[in-house]
Design an enzyme around this catalytic site. Structure first.
Site, short mmCIF file in Angstrom:
data_model
loop_
_atom_site.label_atom_id
_atom_site.label_comp_id
_atom_site.label_asym_id
_atom_site.label_seq_id
_atom_site.Cartn_x
_atom_site.Cartn_y
_atom_site.Cartn_z
N GLY A 49 0.83 -1.19 0.00
CA GLY A 49 0.00 0.00 0.00
C GLY A 49 0.87 1.23 0.00
O GLY A 49 2.10 1.15 0.14
N GLN A 54 3.48 9.73 0.92
CA GLN A 54 4.64 8.94 0.50
C GLN A 54 5.05 9.25 -0.94
O GLN A 54 6.10 8.79 -1.39
CB GLN A 54 4.37 7.45 0.64
N CYS A 103 8.05 -0.79 5.47
CA CYS A 103 7.45 0.42 4.91
C CYS A 103 8.29 0.90 3.74
O CYS A 103 9.52 0.94 3.85
CB CYS A 103 7.38 1.50 5.99
N LEU A 104 7.64 1.28 2.65
CA LEU A 104 8.39 1.74 1.47
C LEU A 104 9.18 3.01 1.75
O LEU A 104 10.14 3.30 1.06
CB LEU A 104 7.42 2.00 0.30
N HIS A 145 -1.75 0.93 9.13
CA HIS A 145 -0.44 1.46 8.70
C HIS A 145 -0.63 2.64 7.74
O HIS A 145 0.02 3.68 7.89
CB HIS A 145 0.36 0.32 8.04
N GLU A 146 -1.54 2.47 6.78
CA GLU A 146 -1.73 3.53 5.77
C GLU A 146 -2.40 4.77 6.37
O GLU A 146 -2.02 5.90 6.05
CB GLU A 146 -2.52 3.01 4.56
N HIS A 149 0.05 6.84 8.17
CA HIS A 149 0.81 7.73 7.28
C HIS A 149 0.06 9.04 7.07
O HIS A 149 0.66 10.12 7.10
CB HIS A 149 1.01 7.08 5.91
ZN ZN Z 1 4.49 2.74 5.13
#
Ligand code: ZN
Length: 192
Positions: A49, A54, A103-104, A145-146, A149
């Protein structure tokens, strides 16, 4: 569609609370293009995701998608492509589970966080249609998680025991088997 640059920990944009979108803004070509690009970027990066900050945009849009045999998270149950706009998450009860996450925006690091096991998620899809859904288990963790963010929160902030931090290689070498067994037990219990 284009693949966007992913912001990394230390970029102040990841610490901003993203703002709600109006229906009119959501339907604009610019925002629809951003959504397409976020989907493309998540897939290109092999993520589960992504949230708009991000990719540098401070609006409340996130995407989740887990296809079977996901490259980074093969133990995650599939999540059909979901675009969620102005999401609001509420835990259904107090129960939490430990989930090891990556996490990206945090290259080569994983850590274990507590996530609510059962949550209610209300959001608009990319067409502006309202959704009100229950998410459980690892899937609930992905949505938390998203939405974190979008509130400027990173998994780093949620890690209770810093000793759980690992690189991806060391996770695979020392912790993966135990975590996969733990993840499978969660899925067996709540179905996702
Ligand atoms: Zn993340």
């Amino acid at each position: 569609m284009s693949v966007l640059k992913i912001t990394k920990v230390g970029d102040p944009v990841l610490r901003q609370r993203c703002r709600e979108l109006s229906l009119e803004e959501l339907r604009s070509p610019e925002i629809q293009q951003l959504i397409d690009d976020m989907i493309e970027t998540t897939r290109a990066a092999g993520g589960a995701g992504i949230a708009a900050n991000q990719v540098g945009e401070t609006v409340r849009i996130a995407v989740a998608e887990v296809r079977p045999n996901h490259p980074r998270y093969p133990y995650k149950p599939p999540i059909p492509l979901t675009v969620f706009v102005n999401p609001v998450i509420e835990p259904l009860d107090d129960e939490t589970v430990e989930i090891n996450e990556g996490c990206l925006s945090i290259p080569d690091l994983r850590g274990t966080v507590d996530r609510y096991l059962n949550v209610r998620v209300r959001y608009l899809d990319r067409d502006g249609t309202e959704h009100d859904e229950i998410k459980r288990g690892l899937t609930a963790g992905t949505f938390q998680h998203e939405v974190d963010h979008l509130d400027g929160i990173l998994l780093l902030d949620r890690v209770r025991d810093p000793k759980t931090f690992t690189t991806w290689d060391e996770f695979n070498r020392h912790h993966r088997d135990a975590f996969v067994a733990h993840a499978e037990a969660i899925v067996a219990r709540v179905g996702s």
